[in-house]
Each structure stands twice: as C-alpha cells, then as structure tokens.
Write a protein that holds these residues in place. Structure first.
Motif, PDB file in Angstrom:
ATOM      1  N   GLY A  96      -2.887  -6.666   0.690  1.00 48.72           N
ATOM      2  CA  GLY A  96      -3.002  -5.848   1.902  1.00 48.72           C
ATOM      3  C   GLY A  96      -1.955  -4.753   1.958  1.00 48.72           C
ATOM      4  N   HIS A  97      -0.715  -5.080   1.588  1.00 42.75           N
ATOM      5  CA  HIS A  97       0.340  -4.071   1.565  1.00 42.75           C
ATOM      6  C   HIS A  97       0.071  -3.032   0.485  1.00 42.75           C
ATOM      7  CE1 HIS A  97       3.120  -5.498   4.607  1.00 42.75           C
ATOM      8  NE2 HIS A  97       2.916  -6.729   4.178  1.00 42.75           N
ATOM      9  N   ALA A  98      -0.460  -3.467  -0.654  1.00 41.56           N
ATOM     10  CA  ALA A  98      -0.786  -2.525  -1.722  1.00 41.56           C
ATOM     11  C   ALA A  98      -1.861  -1.544  -1.259  1.00 41.56           C
ATOM     12  CB  ALA A  98      -1.250  -3.277  -2.968  1.00 41.56           C
ATOM     13  N   LYS A  99      -2.888  -2.039  -0.596  1.00 40.08           N
ATOM     14  CA  LYS A  99      -3.943  -1.156  -0.076  1.00 40.08           C
ATOM     15  C   LYS A  99      -3.369  -0.175   0.939  1.00 40.08           C
ATOM     16  CE  LYS A  99      -7.738  -4.388  -0.774  1.00 40.08           C
ATOM     17  NZ  LYS A  99      -8.657  -5.337  -0.151  1.00 40.08           N
ATOM     18  N   ARG A 100      -2.501  -0.673   1.801  1.00 45.08           N
ATOM     19  CA  ARG A 100      -1.882   0.173   2.825  1.00 45.08           C
ATOM     20  C   ARG A 100      -1.028   1.267   2.186  1.00 45.08           C
ATOM     21  NH1 ARG A 100       3.040  -0.173   5.989  1.00 45.08           N
ATOM     22  NH2 ARG A 100       3.767  -1.804   4.610  1.00 45.08           N
ATOM     23  N   LEU A 101      -0.240   0.902   1.182  1.00 45.89           N
ATOM     24  CA  LEU A 101       0.631   1.883   0.533  1.00 45.89           C
ATOM     25  C   LEU A 101      -0.150   2.841  -0.357  1.00 45.89           C
ATOM     26  CD1 LEU A 101       3.590  -0.515  -0.293  1.00 45.89           C
ATOM     27  CD2 LEU A 101       3.623   1.403   1.323  1.00 45.89           C
ATOM     28  N   ASN A 102      -1.206   2.367  -1.009  1.00 45.01           N
ATOM     29  CA  ASN A 102      -2.037   3.250  -1.834  1.00 45.01           C
ATOM     30  C   ASN A 102      -2.810   4.250  -0.981  1.00 45.01           C
ATOM     31  OD1 ASN A 102      -1.378   2.394  -4.462  1.00 45.01           O
ATOM     32  ND2 ASN A 102      -2.735   0.626  -4.274  1.00 45.01           N
ATOM     33  N   ALA A 103      -3.142   3.875   0.246  1.00 44.63           N
ATOM     34  CA  ALA A 103      -3.863   4.775   1.146  1.00 44.63           C
ATOM     35  C   ALA A 103      -2.944   5.824   1.750  1.00 44.63           C
ATOM     36  CB  ALA A 103      -4.535   3.967   2.259  1.00 44.63           C
ATOM     37  N   ALA A 104      -1.659   5.556   1.813  1.00 42.43           N
ATOM     38  CA  ALA A 104      -0.687   6.496   2.391  1.00 42.43           C
ATOM     39  C   ALA A 104       0.449   6.665   1.393  1.00 42.43           C
ATOM     40  CB  ALA A 104      -0.172   5.962   3.718  1.00 42.43           C
ATOM     41  N   LYS A 105       0.254   7.578   0.436  1.00 43.18           N
ATOM     42  CA  LYS A 105       1.216   7.751  -0.658  1.00 43.18           C
ATOM     43  C   LYS A 105       2.592   8.212  -0.179  1.00 43.18           C
ATOM     44  CE  LYS A 105      -1.354   6.649  -4.193  1.00 43.18           C
ATOM     45  NZ  LYS A 105      -1.027   5.548  -5.068  1.00 43.18           N
ATOM     46  N   ALA A 106       2.693   8.763   1.022  1.00 44.53           N
ATOM     47  CA  ALA A 106       3.986   9.201   1.548  1.00 44.53           C
ATOM     48  C   ALA A 106       4.762   8.036   2.168  1.00 44.53           C
ATOM     49  CB  ALA A 106       3.796  10.300   2.583  1.00 44.53           C
ATOM     50  N   LYS A 107       4.083   6.940   2.452  1.00 43.53           N
ATOM     51  CA  LYS A 107       4.716   5.761   3.061  1.00 43.53           C
ATOM     52  C   LYS A 107       5.624   5.087   2.049  1.00 43.53           C
ATOM     53  CE  LYS A 107       3.607   3.580   6.453  1.00 43.53           C
ATOM     54  NZ  LYS A 107       4.331   3.742   7.721  1.00 43.53           N
ATOM     55  N   LYS A 108       6.814   4.671   2.505  1.00 45.39           N
ATOM     56  CA  LYS A 108       7.768   3.969   1.645  1.00 45.39           C
ATOM     57  C   LYS A 108       8.196   2.672   2.315  1.00 45.39           C
ATOM     58  CE  LYS A 108       9.488   8.065  -0.606  1.00 45.39           C
ATOM     59  NZ  LYS A 108      10.613   8.657  -1.286  1.00 45.39           N
TER      60      LYS A 108
END
Length: 180
Positions: A96-108
């Motif tokens: 779930g975190h991977a999907k979230r981070l892959n969808a928002a590449k600016a998110k760190k």
C-alpha cells in the motif's frame, strides 16, 4: 515494474500459504501465557489477560499509537526479537505504501528503525538501521525510488512503550514509516 510487484506479491502469498500449513508440537513456555497484564489499559472487547485462543500470548498495541494513517495504511512494521526480517503479515501495508509513493513521485518518507532495550547501544543502533533498511528495500523492490526514502535508526532511544517484559519489548521492536 508491474511484473516485479506481481512476482513479489505471489512470492509472499506462496510463503504465507506454505507457513500456514506448518504446525508445531513444541509446548510454549507457560510463563509466556501467564496472563501478564498489558502495559496499556484494556482495549474495548479485548481479553484483559493478554492471551488469545490457541494459548499464545498476544501483544496489546495501544489504539492511539499512530499505527495507521487516515487511509488505513499501517505505518508501524513490527519485528521479532533480534531480527530485521520483514514479516509476511506486513506485505499488504508495504504494498500500500509502495502504491502511494509510486503514485506521488514527489512524496518522501523517512523510515525510523527502533529496538527494545536489550543489547548494547551500538548493537541496537545497527539493528534499528537494518530494520529501517529492510522496509526501505521492500519498498524499492516494489518500484519506489530510493530518492523518496530515507532510513534512520534510533535504536532503543525512542521507546514506544516503557518498562520491561515481552509485551513492552514487542511494541518497541519496530520501523515507523513517516511522511516528510
């Protein structure tokens, strides 16, 4: 990228199914199920003895520990004693975190590794770092850019629960995923 995620999820599913078929006739230590009271107050609907069916001691995690965010994703990954292996039960949260981070590449995010109080300071800092890096590696295997993730260790310095005993130690053996 999608193929590697499918491969990872398939491998985790196969491992879970394989382990689910395993059994053990080893008798558990009676002290582990002696009903030691959890450090936190009793949770509604929970068994105040700290035990569950199957005569295995359960660990009571406080409801307000920040373990999940508003989207329902678990942000705390727990580890076994002296281990930095990410347990299969957390594969869904990491996915779930991977999907979230892959969808928002600016998110760190920053992943904070923690340990219980046992062991020396240097050892615990190293173990906490390995735990944070294990979660980081799991995310990067699912396509998250390494530039989006920072892994740090706090060792035993920032305990989630105070005291001694397995119930407390289990809450402290963790990696926390926090947005930056």
């Amino acid at each position: 990228m999608n193929f590697s995620r499918t491969l990872f999820v398939s491998a985790v599913s196969a491992a879970v199914l394989t382990l689910a078929g395993c059994g053990s006739s080893v008798k558990l230590d009676d002290q582990a199920t002696s009903g030691a009271a959890p450090i936190t107050s009793a949770t509604p609907g929970g068994d105040a003895s700290g035990t569950s069916s199957g005569n295995v001691a359960s660990v009571v995690i406080p409801a307000n520990d920040g373990a999940a965010d508003a989207s329902g994703l678990t942000r705390v990954i727990y580890f076994d004693f002296d281990s930095f292996v990410v347990k299969s039960e957390f594969a869904g949260a990491i996915d779930g975190h991977a999907k979230r981070l892959n969808a928002a590449k600016a998110k760190k995010v920053i992943i904070e590794g923690h340990t219980d109080e046992r062991g020396g300071r240097e050892y615990n800092l190293a173990l906490g770092q390995k735990r944070a890096e294990a979660v980081q590696k799991s995310l990067t295997l699912l396509g998250v850019s390494g530039e989006q993730i920072e892994a740090v260790s706090f060792g035993e310095e920032r305990a989630a629960a105070q005291g001694s005993g397995e119930a407390v130690w289990a809450q402290n053996r963790r990696a926390e995923i926090k947005d930056r």
